[in-house]
Structures are given as C-alpha cells and as structure tokens.
Design an enzyme around this catalytic site. Structure first.
Site, PDB file in Angstrom:
ATOM      1  N   LYS A 267       0.836  -1.202   0.000  1.00 22.74           N
ATOM      2  CA  LYS A 267       0.000   0.000   0.000  1.00 22.74           C
ATOM      3  C   LYS A 267       0.870   1.250   0.000  1.00 22.74           C
ATOM      4  O   LYS A 267       1.993   1.204   0.498  1.00 22.74           O
ATOM      5  CB  LYS A 267      -0.864   0.024   1.277  1.00 22.74           C
ATOM      6  CG  LYS A 267      -1.992  -0.964   1.320  1.00 22.74           C
ATOM      7  CD  LYS A 267      -2.768  -0.842   2.624  1.00 22.74           C
ATOM      8  CE  LYS A 267      -3.906  -1.849   2.698  1.00 22.74           C
ATOM      9  NZ  LYS A 267      -4.959  -1.648   1.705  1.00 22.74           N
ATOM     10  N   ARG A 341     -10.229 -11.649   1.993  1.00 28.35           N
ATOM     11  CA  ARG A 341     -11.066 -12.713   1.424  1.00 28.35           C
ATOM     12  C   ARG A 341     -10.344 -14.056   1.473  1.00 28.35           C
ATOM     13  O   ARG A 341     -10.971 -15.103   1.562  1.00 28.35           O
ATOM     14  CB  ARG A 341     -11.478 -12.329   0.001  1.00 28.35           C
ATOM     15  CG  ARG A 341     -10.331 -12.172  -0.943  1.00 28.35           C
ATOM     16  CD  ARG A 341     -10.716 -11.393  -2.192  1.00 28.35           C
ATOM     17  NE  ARG A 341     -10.754  -9.949  -1.948  1.00 28.35           N
ATOM     18  CZ  ARG A 341     -11.091  -9.046  -2.876  1.00 28.35           C
ATOM     19  NH1 ARG A 341     -11.447  -9.416  -4.083  1.00 28.35           N
ATOM     20  NH2 ARG A 341     -11.094  -7.764  -2.572  1.00 28.35           N
TER      21      ARG A 341
END
Ligand code: BES
Ligand code: ZN
Ligand code: ZN
Length: 490
Positions: A267, A341
């Site tokens: 990020k 996920r």
C-alpha cells in the site's frame, strides 16, 4: 459506567449535574419541562438543535448544582437514533467538565427502545481512545455514575438499561481492541485477549495454531501469513445456551488482519498507519460474544476470527501464486492486498463444516465500499434474502446503518482466472461486490450475510457524541440478531 433507575421528580434530584432533553418545537418553558427557557431562547444562545448544549449553574428551584440542557431538535423527529446521539453528547459535555456523577431526567413517553439508546449513547460517548497518552483528556475523569429518572419504573425499562449497559460496554471493549497498534496486537496477542475475555465470561475458547491449520489445509490463510514473522491463529469462541430454542447455530466470522501493509502489492505509505484497524471485524465478533455471554440468548453462537499480519517479508506470497483453499478450490493471488477474502475463505468453510447453520461475517474488506456508501453505511451481501432481512432488521433496531448491495450471478465472472478456479480480485468496478462473490464460494451453501465494514469501522474525526477512532461497528447489530432468536427458523 453505573446506572440507577429512579422516579425522583426534577426538583428533587440533587446530583452535581442534571441533564434534561430540550426540544426546539416545544413552547418556551419556565420550569425546564422540555421547552427552552424563555430568556435563553430570546437570547438565541441555545435553540435546542441536536448536539447543542447549554449549562446553567445553580438552577432556580432545583436541588441539582448544574443543569445541562441537551438539544434534541423537533419532538416529532425524535427517534432512538437521535436519543443515542444525545446520550453521547451529554456524556462528552459532562466529561469535558470533569463531572463524574450525573442524572438524566426523562419525561413521559420514554419507552424501552429510547432508554436503551440513551444508555448506549452515554457509554459510547464516554469512551476515549487515550490508553497510550500519559496526560489523559480532562485529567482522565470519566463519567462514572448516572441516575436515570423516569416517570415510572417498569421491568421493561429495567431490562433495557441492563441490555444497553452490557452492549455499550462490549462496543467500547471492541473499540479499545481495534485501537491497539499493530506492534502490540499481533495475532497471538489478539488470541490471548480473546482467551482471557472468554475465561472472564464463561465462554469456551479454542485457538487453532499454525501447525494445526497446516494439517487442516487452511492454505489461503497461511499464504497471507507467510510474509510475516508473526504466526497466524484462528480464534474460536463458543457460547452454548442452557435451553436452546432450536437446533440453529449462528456463526460470527470476523476478519482479523492485525496489520495490513498490502504485502508485496504494498500500500502507499500515506494513511497506512490506519491499517491497524483491519482487525475490526474480529474485534466486533469477539465483543458481541462478550455481550452475549451475559445476555444469554436461546441460540448457540460461535465466533471465528482468522488472524494474520499481512507483511512483505522474505517468505511473502507473490502475485501470481496459486493456492488451494481448505474448501478445495484453487485461487490465483493476483493482488496480495486482497488478503481479507483469502483468510475468510478458509474460516467460513470451517464454520460451515463445524455445523453452523447461519453465517454472518464482518470484515474491513474493501476501500470500494466507502466509495459506494460513504462513511454512514456498511454494505451487506448475501446468498439468502430472508436471512439478510433478519440481519437488516436487527441492525435497524440496534441503530446501526447497513445497506444491501446486489449479488447477481453475473458478477461471479469478474473473478475468472486463466490458471486457477478463481482470481482473488475482480477488476476496477464493483470491487466490494466481487469481494463478496469471492466469499460466497466458500460458505457451503449456508445462509450467509457478509458485512463490509471498511466504511464505518473508523471515525475520521471527533464528533460531539463520539471520539475519533474505532466505532465498534457492528457489535450492536450482532448482539440484537442473536437476542432476537425466538423461533426456530425453517
Ligand atoms: N484492508 C483493506 C481494505 C480497507 C481499505 C479497509 C481502506 C479499510 C480502509 C483490504 O485488505 C484491501 O486492501 N482491499 C483492497 C482490495 C483490492 C486489492 C482489490 C482495496 O480495497 O483496495
Ligand atoms: Zn489488503
Ligand atoms: Zn485488509
């Protein structure tokens, strides 16, 4: 925070501070009966809008040393949501003056839902995320005791105060946990917090460690963890009712990424510090368990919190890696930042195979959910309309805003991979939906709702009713969902 219910009339309440609700739509009132006192409304200093307060010292005709008028707006628009916010405003206004003991006088028409909202507001408003500050805000003086004066005490009102106290405190417990920095709250530290909470509350707790998960084949979870020096855990906390109303078994599954750097798909550094809150789902399901242990609903509830740290260490997984889930499908990891996920896939399948009949997960899963909904609503995604409706109903009663989003079969195509059964990302558009469609593959056909809470788990700035930082969303909705479990579901 301690609460006592009394029926002391306004003039008799001799607290250091006494709060009353003031409505802009009522005529000016000389005896503090809901309208703004005439001199005050003439001066224009206080108009009783929501979030507005005014403090009067040594109010005439009252025993209380201070009177706090809390603006509630128009009486016709007064809802539990406004009441909850007002509770927060009262707590923060009192704490700003280091007042630790107070009373709130409520006039006719206060029902259980209103009282519950007030108590939750007072408790959540009183929370300050200042554990690591040497100099505490307001000298660390928090509101400790509140007398709630009502026209008449009923068993419903007594129960409402108790439920609200337990739920509000659980919400604050979750907020404190979410606010712990990544260096303190590693996956194992989170497991220790869960274990001591479970012990305190009489819940069963089991921690699946790395060797155990390797044995079971939780490969997508382990794939995320392998870039970090901190080993992963799966926290399992169980509540068993004395007299279950049915064979139903509710699973609460929470994403527990104790820090999300993004991994190799790293990020940008701007704002990365906030990724300590990527375990807000795990903290919320554990907080809900803490409340349910005390509120004892008639349904079995188990929390599952897969916990990892997503780091770009030397053993980190690479974009393009193909991993086999516990459920059996293979996944091409195209972006290591779509890690939530991956860990939830294995945890959801485990929950379904452990015999849970109804699944809910809470996860700070996608930035896209805030693009879709702003920061007011969490998104809901489901494979079962009736089950989703029950959760939405519980959330509405609990005063947490959740909005359903579509799950049409065509969205599944976004997740196609040329080399594996599924890709872990779905492209630029509909990012929250493709994430939900990914999770759906792993719930074994069980009724399931996914809550994407990335939009609401963190409050960006101080509000008059709540401190900046973790919100504790969706503890209240999850608690209400289980408490409302009267009938065996078909
Ligand atoms: N933890 C983030 C999602 C998130 C973003 C939470 C902002 C809170 C605030 C999640 O793991 C993530 O990085 N998601 C990616 C998915 C993308 C790579 C498909 C995202 O939202 O950008
Ligand atoms: Zn991520
Ligand atoms: Zn994440």
């Amino acid at each position: 925070m301690e609460f006592t219910l009394t029926t002391r009339p306004l003039p008799e309440i001799d607290a250091p501070a006494l709060a009353i609700l003031a409505f802009s739509s009522l005529p000016p009132s000389p005896d503090f009966a809901g309208g703004v006192p005439k001199e005050m409304s003439d001066s224009g200093e206080f108009t009783a809008k929501p979030n507005e307060t005014a403090l009067i010292h040594l109010p005439q005709g009252l025993k209380a040393r201070r009177l706090l008028l809390a603006g509630c707006g128009e009486q016709e628009k007064f809802t539990p949501a406004v009441m909850r916010q007002t509770g927060g405003v009262i707590a923060r206004a009192l704490q700003a003056r280091s007042i630790q003991q107070a009373a709130v006088r409520l006039e006719d028409g206060v029902d259980a839902a209103m009282l519950r909202a007030l108590v939750e507001g007072l408790i959540t408003g009183g929370f300050e995320p200042d554990l690591y500050k040497t100099e505490k805000k307001n000298g660390g003086k928090l509101l400790e005791r509140v007398e709630l004066s009502v026209p008449a005490i009923t068993p419903e009102l007594e129960a409402a105060v108790e439920t609200a106290r337990i739920t509000g405190e659980a919400q604050n417990w979750t907020r404190a946990l979410v606010n712990e920095p990544g260096n303190v709250l590693t996956p194992r530290a989170l497991a220790e917090r869960a274990r001591s909470m479970a012990e305190e509350c009489g819940l069963a707790c089991e921690i699946l460690d790395e060797p155990r998960m390797r044995q079971l084949g939780f490969n997508t979870l382990l794939g995320v963890a392998q870039g970090s020096a901190e080993p992963p855990v799966l926290i399992v906390v169980r509540y068993t009712p004395a007299q279950p109303a049915s064979q139903d078994h509710l699973a609460l599954v929470g994403k527990g990424v104790t820090f999300d750097t993004g991994g190799i798909s790293i990020k940008p550094s701007d704002g990365m510090e906030k990724m300590k809150y990527d375990m807000a789902g795990a903290a919320a399901v554990l907080g809900a368990m803490r409340a349910l242990a005390r509120l004892r609903p008639p349904v079995a509830v188990t929390a599952f919190a897969p916990c990892v740290e997503n780091m770009p260490g030397p053993k980190a997984q690479r974009p393009g890696d193909i991993v086999k889930t516990f459920q059996g499908k293979t996944v091409e990891v195209l972006n290591t930042d779509a890690e939530g996920r991956l860990i939830l896939a294995d945890a959801l399948t485990w929950a379904a195979r452990e015999g849970c009949t109804h699944l809910v997960d809470a996860a700070t899963l996608t930035g896209a959910i805030a693009v879709a909904l702003g920061n007011l609503y969490a998104g809901a995604f489901s494979n079962d309309a009736a089950w989703q409706q029950r959760l939405l109903g519980a959330a509405a009663r609990a005063g947490e805003r959740i909005w359903p989003l579509p799950m049409d079969a065509e969205y599944r195509e976004l997740l196609k991979s040329p080399f594996a059964d599924l890709a872990n990302i779905g492209g630029r558009w509909g990012g929250s939906i493709s994430a939900a469609k990914f999770l759906e593959e792993f719930v074994e056909g069980k009724p399931w709702v996914h809550l994407d809470i990335a939009s609401v788990a963190w409050l960006e700035e101080n509000k008059p009713w709540m401190a900046k930082g973790p919100t504790g969303f969706p503890v209240r909705a999850l608690v209400e969902l289980a408490l409302d479990w009267q009938q065996p579901s078909a």
